[in-house]
Design a protein around this motif. Structure first.
Motif, PDB file in Angstrom:
ATOM      1  N   TRP A  92       0.824  -1.220   0.000  1.00  0.00           N
ATOM      2  CA  TRP A  92       0.000   0.000   0.000  1.00  0.00           C
ATOM      3  C   TRP A  92       0.857   1.269   0.000  1.00  0.00           C
ATOM      4  O   TRP A  92       0.375   2.331  -0.401  1.00  0.00           O
ATOM      5  CB  TRP A  92      -0.971  -0.028   1.179  1.00  0.00           C
ATOM      6  CG  TRP A  92      -0.322   0.154   2.519  1.00  0.00           C
ATOM      7  CD1 TRP A  92       0.260  -0.806   3.296  1.00  0.00           C
ATOM      8  CD2 TRP A  92      -0.177   1.378   3.240  1.00  0.00           C
ATOM      9  NE1 TRP A  92       0.765  -0.272   4.440  1.00  0.00           N
ATOM     10  CE2 TRP A  92       0.504   1.075   4.441  1.00  0.00           C
ATOM     11  CE3 TRP A  92      -0.552   2.704   2.990  1.00  0.00           C
ATOM     12  CZ2 TRP A  92       0.808   2.054   5.385  1.00  0.00           C
ATOM     13  CZ3 TRP A  92      -0.245   3.679   3.937  1.00  0.00           C
ATOM     14  CH2 TRP A  92       0.423   3.340   5.115  1.00  0.00           C
ATOM     15  N   PRO A 112      -3.803   3.963  -2.074  1.00  0.00           N
ATOM     16  CA  PRO A 112      -4.509   3.499  -0.883  1.00  0.00           C
ATOM     17  C   PRO A 112      -5.841   4.216  -0.651  1.00  0.00           C
ATOM     18  O   PRO A 112      -6.658   3.744   0.139  1.00  0.00           O
ATOM     19  CB  PRO A 112      -3.519   3.747   0.261  1.00  0.00           C
ATOM     20  CG  PRO A 112      -2.506   4.682  -0.280  1.00  0.00           C
ATOM     21  CD  PRO A 112      -2.474   4.517  -1.766  1.00  0.00           C
ATOM     22  N   PHE A 125      -1.238   3.322   8.368  1.00  0.00           N
ATOM     23  CA  PHE A 125      -2.417   2.943   7.601  1.00  0.00           C
ATOM     24  C   PHE A 125      -3.692   3.317   8.360  1.00  0.00           C
ATOM     25  O   PHE A 125      -4.625   3.859   7.785  1.00  0.00           O
ATOM     26  CB  PHE A 125      -2.418   1.443   7.297  1.00  0.00           C
ATOM     27  CG  PHE A 125      -3.571   1.043   6.422  1.00  0.00           C
ATOM     28  CD1 PHE A 125      -3.545   1.293   5.061  1.00  0.00           C
ATOM     29  CD2 PHE A 125      -4.707   0.448   6.971  1.00  0.00           C
ATOM     30  CE1 PHE A 125      -4.622   0.956   4.247  1.00  0.00           C
ATOM     31  CE2 PHE A 125      -5.784   0.117   6.167  1.00  0.00           C
ATOM     32  CZ  PHE A 125      -5.749   0.368   4.797  1.00  0.00           C
ATOM     33  N   ALA A 126      -3.710   3.030   9.649  1.00  0.00           N
ATOM     34  CA  ALA A 126      -4.897   3.350  10.453  1.00  0.00           C
ATOM     35  C   ALA A 126      -4.462   3.968  11.771  1.00  0.00           C
ATOM     36  O   ALA A 126      -3.484   3.542  12.379  1.00  0.00           O
ATOM     37  CB  ALA A 126      -5.718   2.091  10.705  1.00  0.00           C
ATOM     38  N   VAL A 168      -3.207  -3.354  12.285  1.00  0.00           N
ATOM     39  CA  VAL A 168      -3.740  -2.535  11.201  1.00  0.00           C
ATOM     40  C   VAL A 168      -3.113  -1.127  11.191  1.00  0.00           C
ATOM     41  O   VAL A 168      -3.284  -0.378  10.255  1.00  0.00           O
ATOM     42  CB  VAL A 168      -5.290  -2.497  11.314  1.00  0.00           C
ATOM     43  CG1 VAL A 168      -5.725  -1.620  12.486  1.00  0.00           C
ATOM     44  CG2 VAL A 168      -5.943  -2.048  10.030  1.00  0.00           C
ATOM     45  N   ARG A 169      -2.385  -0.800  12.241  1.00  0.00           N
ATOM     46  CA  ARG A 169      -1.754   0.527  12.279  1.00  0.00           C
ATOM     47  C   ARG A 169      -0.800   0.727  11.099  1.00  0.00           C
ATOM     48  O   ARG A 169      -0.765   1.799  10.498  1.00  0.00           O
ATOM     49  CB  ARG A 169      -1.002   0.729  13.595  1.00  0.00           C
ATOM     50  CG  ARG A 169      -0.313   2.095  13.664  1.00  0.00           C
ATOM     51  CD  ARG A 169       0.146   2.474  15.060  1.00  0.00           C
ATOM     52  NE  ARG A 169       0.767   3.791  15.039  1.00  0.00           N
ATOM     53  CZ  ARG A 169       0.094   4.943  15.075  1.00  0.00           C
ATOM     54  NH1 ARG A 169      -1.226   4.923  15.158  1.00  0.00           N
ATOM     55  NH2 ARG A 169       0.733   6.097  15.033  1.00  0.00           N
ATOM     56  N   HIS A 170      -0.063  -0.324  10.767  1.00  0.00           N
ATOM     57  CA  HIS A 170       0.991  -0.166   9.760  1.00  0.00           C
ATOM     58  C   HIS A 170       0.704  -0.881   8.448  1.00  0.00           C
ATOM     59  O   HIS A 170       1.558  -0.876   7.559  1.00  0.00           O
ATOM     60  CB  HIS A 170       2.319  -0.667  10.318  1.00  0.00           C
ATOM     61  CG  HIS A 170       2.803   0.100  11.505  1.00  0.00           C
ATOM     62  ND1 HIS A 170       3.214   1.407  11.402  1.00  0.00           N
ATOM     63  CD2 HIS A 170       2.917  -0.227  12.818  1.00  0.00           C
ATOM     64  CE1 HIS A 170       3.584   1.840  12.603  1.00  0.00           C
ATOM     65  NE2 HIS A 170       3.396   0.868  13.486  1.00  0.00           N
ATOM     66  N   ALA A 171      -0.433  -1.520   8.312  1.00  0.00           N
ATOM     67  CA  ALA A 171      -0.670  -2.254   7.065  1.00  0.00           C
ATOM     68  C   ALA A 171      -2.160  -2.359   6.775  1.00  0.00           C
ATOM     69  O   ALA A 171      -2.999  -2.259   7.676  1.00  0.00           O
ATOM     70  CB  ALA A 171      -0.051  -3.647   7.132  1.00  0.00           C
ATOM     71  N   SER A 172      -2.444  -2.592   5.507  1.00  0.00           N
ATOM     72  CA  SER A 172      -3.820  -2.614   5.017  1.00  0.00           C
ATOM     73  C   SER A 172      -4.459  -3.954   5.372  1.00  0.00           C
ATOM     74  O   SER A 172      -4.689  -4.796   4.505  1.00  0.00           O
ATOM     75  CB  SER A 172      -3.764  -2.414   3.493  1.00  0.00           C
ATOM     76  OG  SER A 172      -5.050  -2.431   2.949  1.00  0.00           O
ATOM     77  N   ARG A 173      -4.732  -4.153   6.654  1.00  0.00           N
ATOM     78  CA  ARG A 173      -5.169  -5.446   7.128  1.00  0.00           C
ATOM     79  C   ARG A 173      -6.600  -5.448   7.675  1.00  0.00           C
ATOM     80  O   ARG A 173      -6.935  -6.226   8.554  1.00  0.00           O
ATOM     81  CB  ARG A 173      -4.196  -5.996   8.178  1.00  0.00           C
ATOM     82  CG  ARG A 173      -2.850  -6.389   7.578  1.00  0.00           C
ATOM     83  CD  ARG A 173      -2.964  -7.604   6.662  1.00  0.00           C
ATOM     84  NE  ARG A 173      -1.688  -7.942   6.047  1.00  0.00           N
ATOM     85  CZ  ARG A 173      -1.342  -7.617   4.784  1.00  0.00           C
ATOM     86  NH1 ARG A 173      -2.193  -6.943   4.011  1.00  0.00           N
ATOM     87  NH2 ARG A 173      -0.176  -7.972   4.299  1.00  0.00           N
ATOM     88  N   PHE A 174      -7.425  -4.554   7.150  1.00  0.00           N
ATOM     89  CA  PHE A 174      -8.859  -4.672   7.434  1.00  0.00           C
ATOM     90  C   PHE A 174      -9.408  -5.752   6.505  1.00  0.00           C
ATOM     91  O   PHE A 174      -8.654  -6.367   5.741  1.00  0.00           O
ATOM     92  CB  PHE A 174      -9.554  -3.313   7.231  1.00  0.00           C
ATOM     93  CG  PHE A 174      -9.639  -2.902   5.803  1.00  0.00           C
ATOM     94  CD1 PHE A 174     -10.776  -3.152   5.049  1.00  0.00           C
ATOM     95  CD2 PHE A 174      -8.557  -2.286   5.174  1.00  0.00           C
ATOM     96  CE1 PHE A 174     -10.826  -2.799   3.707  1.00  0.00           C
ATOM     97  CE2 PHE A 174      -8.604  -1.939   3.846  1.00  0.00           C
ATOM     98  CZ  PHE A 174      -9.736  -2.198   3.105  1.00  0.00           C
ATOM     99  N   ARG A 175     -10.716  -6.004   6.548  1.00  0.00           N
ATOM    100  CA  ARG A 175     -11.291  -7.080   5.741  1.00  0.00           C
ATOM    101  C   ARG A 175     -12.355  -6.551   4.795  1.00  0.00           C
ATOM    102  O   ARG A 175     -13.176  -5.721   5.191  1.00  0.00           O
ATOM    103  CB  ARG A 175     -11.959  -8.129   6.638  1.00  0.00           C
ATOM    104  CG  ARG A 175     -10.980  -8.964   7.455  1.00  0.00           C
ATOM    105  CD  ARG A 175     -10.243  -9.937   6.577  1.00  0.00           C
ATOM    106  NE  ARG A 175      -9.450 -10.876   7.377  1.00  0.00           N
ATOM    107  CZ  ARG A 175      -8.617 -11.759   6.832  1.00  0.00           C
ATOM    108  NH1 ARG A 175      -8.457 -11.838   5.515  1.00  0.00           N
ATOM    109  NH2 ARG A 175      -7.939 -12.571   7.607  1.00  0.00           N
ATOM    110  N   VAL A 188      -8.703   1.655  -1.416  1.00  0.00           N
ATOM    111  CA  VAL A 188      -8.804   0.310  -0.823  1.00  0.00           C
ATOM    112  C   VAL A 188     -10.248  -0.113  -0.542  1.00  0.00           C
ATOM    113  O   VAL A 188     -10.532  -1.299  -0.412  1.00  0.00           O
ATOM    114  CB  VAL A 188      -7.974   0.142   0.484  1.00  0.00           C
ATOM    115  CG1 VAL A 188      -6.490   0.086   0.192  1.00  0.00           C
ATOM    116  CG2 VAL A 188      -8.322   1.202   1.506  1.00  0.00           C
ATOM    117  N   ASN A 238     -14.091  -5.157  11.638  1.00  0.00           N
ATOM    118  CA  ASN A 238     -12.867  -5.284  10.831  1.00  0.00           C
ATOM    119  C   ASN A 238     -12.933  -4.498   9.518  1.00  0.00           C
ATOM    120  O   ASN A 238     -12.230  -4.819   8.560  1.00  0.00           O
ATOM    121  CB  ASN A 238     -12.528  -6.758  10.582  1.00  0.00           C
ATOM    122  CG  ASN A 238     -13.679  -7.533   9.970  1.00  0.00           C
ATOM    123  OD1 ASN A 238     -14.716  -6.966   9.654  1.00  0.00           O
ATOM    124  ND2 ASN A 238     -13.499  -8.830   9.800  1.00  0.00           N
TER     125      ASN A 238
END
Lengths: 447, 447
Positions: free
Chosen positions: A21, A28, B178-179, A64-71, A31, B201
């Protein structure tokens, strides 16, 4: 027709590399833009890919703070993608641990109806322990218990999909018969985990049943795959490991009386492609340079249970600290990483970069010919019937694969130039199952 | 801007009249064709309708032999419709009795994301007792218990939607954030029916929360609506009954400190339209002639608990046989029909024809002007803020309404000529809620 390989596009918000991202080729701000994903699926369809695939889990990752890891919720997302495409398969991950079979059977039946027979179900038992706390459970069910429930769940869903036989929907305006209720069946399931009367509230779908996909490679996972799966997603770093898994799955399926050709083995691959090997490596280095240790170390903690800080980055991975005694130790991904560490003896930073690309799936960096060679080798040497393609960044990483590697595979006669079938079962070369409630096929019908 | 009425298209496979699928204008071969429904939604959007609406329930009706009474799964269907439209709202019915709040919160959040803020949730507790048997329950939960669960369920889902504040999704490539995890919250709910940790999520949606819709008009239902609903679907046969309900809902909402203008009351209407009154009546007669007593009597059994056979069709409805002592007696639809019978003293056949059009919702037969007059009367006389339009057959019944009645409503200044907003909240004139986790609005922000 020679044996052809199968290709799925595994879609991940932002791309599979954990820092994708942040790459200049990513946007981004898109997303959550469905048009981005519809466009991606149309590109995969233009390349005649078998399917697009979405992973899933009912909890938020803790990093999720540092990467696009939502769903992205797969049913809604894939239904909107179905509306923007014509032929490509649509595989949704869904958990047997945190859903009800009646609700899940409906969602998949509906996706199959509205897509004209393109749905597939990646059956997972959900590994993330934090999911339990979103569903009123104090503890995450243990591995074996989850698989017990998964088996019963899958049986129930299968019977719900079968509960309307083909031909039950009559819709004859003249006679006034809308449905032939002799061909609609209560399933009357009464088991350990579920009691479900049925029938389903929607007619039998174009594929009869969506394609059954499975993605766990543990011992329980292999047993489950041999019994139910028509396609198996798996992660392997070496040809030998891929071959062992491939042979084992086919053998287990055959032992259960199944045709092993109807259990496709599809390892994940994340391709870094350049016009030279150095250019491919430079792309990999560029993405790895964008990783953030705070994120990467947390991933390592989740995968291996080893708690390291940034001071340890350039030392060796401390194998003695890795704790494989718990639930994690049963996972196939855990063993894959331990094997990798034992084989390559990387520094912590090197291991983090290896995992950054695809969380343990195989990363290939090379020219289009080199990537095609690798795929062909696995395909012809008994390690794969095709691949789950995990582009490091999106959409560019997919475009390069489609534009540069796919034509080579076609020249070699390994991959279709255009779709021949309309449904995912047809793309995968799988038969359309009869309803378990239908009368056996007569000789005349098969003649 | 004068007060404007709101119009939804209530979509039902085959049309709302129980024999609609047998009408020559229907094409029952398309009841499962998503393009049919996408096209219908595009027509409703061309007419600037507020929303399309899908009913739902997790079981098969027991009278599917003679009528198009299977179910279209709303999330998948509406996601595919979202992809084919730009502005129209998308309201899905979903049960609080037979789903898990975490799963449902995700499905609605995702529908809201992919549609750009057009999702609405018709909150139901599921009245059909056969649903229980698809979910391992011996007995259907009683009315009051279902509403207790519904309240807690709705609170949990609300907090999950709020668990990502606006602005939590940062996606800053440069800084690598990211977040903003300070703006993502566990909800830590621990109640009678649910324990849910959260957070959701997926990031907060375009509308913040989908629009809350409710459709039960019993005593429990009215309490629930006054607390939660932003739009209420309801069934009334007479202006007086509509007025009583309208005043009661607004009063209850005001008593709870809510702005009564933010609780829209939208009765169902099923319009039979002809260029003359006789032509409209002929259409109604034509559809009623296609009804099948075996089906209609079964519907009566379900609604009233009275068991009649075809020999009784031309006699009076035997009021003394109607059993209102059970669960059914608490339902608002039950009381509506008993009132109708007491008021009009119909024969059984006449009652069946009254119910055939819209299962107890109001049926209007007349010219476009007469239909518009009726809607205007209810709108101006304190019985409605708009209507849930239930065309007797589809798509023709909708087209006639859009082509003939809507222009009259526009001429009278009662209905928009084009959308002014982009989201369902904007169509309905509802505010976008702030997250409960966000800091209160400061004076500067509101200035």
């Amino acid at each position: 027709m020679t044996r052809q390989l199968h290709l799925n596009l595994f879609v991940y918000p932002g791309g599979h590399h954990e820092a994708a991202w942040r790459h200049p080729g990513s946007d981004p701000s898109r997303v959550l833009d469905i048009r981005f994903y519809q466009d991606l699926a149309r590109r995969a369809e233009a390349a005649a890919f078998d399917a697009v695939f979405f992973a899933d889990g009912p909890s938020l990752a803790d990093n999720v703070r540092h990467a696009s890891r939502f769903r992205l919720e797969p049913f809604t997302w894939l239904s909107a993608i179905a509306a923007a495409t014509e032929r490509i398969g649509l595989i949704a991950t869904a958990s047997t641990t945190y859903t009800e079979p009646y609700n899940l059977a409906r969602l998949f039946a509906s996706l199959d109806h509205l897509s004209g027979g393109r749905a597939g179900w990646n059956i997972v038992t959900t590994g993330a322990p934090q999911a339990a706390q979103n569903f009123g459970l104090d503890e995450h069910p243990v591995h074996a218990e989850r698989y017990g429930r998964a088996r019963e769940f899958t049986d129930v869903v299968t019977r719900l999909w079968d509960s309307w036989e083909d031909g039950a929907l009559v819709a004859d305006q003249e006679s006034g018969v809308f449905a032939d209720t002799d061909k609609i069946h209560d399933i009357d399931h009464d088991g350990k985990h579920f009691r479900v009367r049925g029938p389903l509230n929607t007619p039998r779908t174009p594929q009869g049943r969506p394609v059954y996909v499975q993605a766990g490679s543990s011992e329980d996972g292999r047993d489950f795959a041999a019994t139910y799966a028509e396609a198996v997603f798996t992660a392997h770093q070496t040809l030998a490991s891929g071959q062992e898994f491939y042979a084992d799955i086919k053998k287990r399926a055959a032992a259960l009386g199944r045709d092993p050709r109807q259990v496709l083995v599809l390892p994940g691959i994340s391709p870094f492609i350049g016009s030279t090997e150095a250019e491919a490596q430079a792309l990999s280095d560029e993405l790895n340079a964008l990783t953030q240790p705070a994120y990467s170390l947390q991933l390592l903690r989740r995968l291996l249970g080893v708690d390291l800080d940034e001071a340890a980055l350039d030392g060796p991975v401390p194998l003695d600290l890795i704790d494989g005694s718990g639930e994690r130790g049963y996972g196939s991904r855990f063993q894959l990483i331990v094997d990798l560490v034992e084989r390559e003896r990387p520094t912590v930073r090197q291991l983090l970069h290896r995992l950054a690309g695809a969380r343990g799936h195989r990363v290939i960096a090379g020219t289009p010919v080199q990537v095609a060679d690798q795929l062909q080798e696995w395909f012809e040497q008994g390690a794969a019937d095709g691949f789950n393609v995990m582009p490091p960044h999106l959409p560019g990483g997919f475009d390069t694969f489609a534009d540069e590697v796919v034509p080579i595979l076609r020249e070699r006669g390994l991959f279709r130039a255009a779709y021949e079938g309309a449904t995912l079962r047809e793309h995968y070369g799988l038969p359309r199952p009869r309803s378990t409630y239908s009368a056996p096929v007569t000789q005349e019908e098969t003649a």
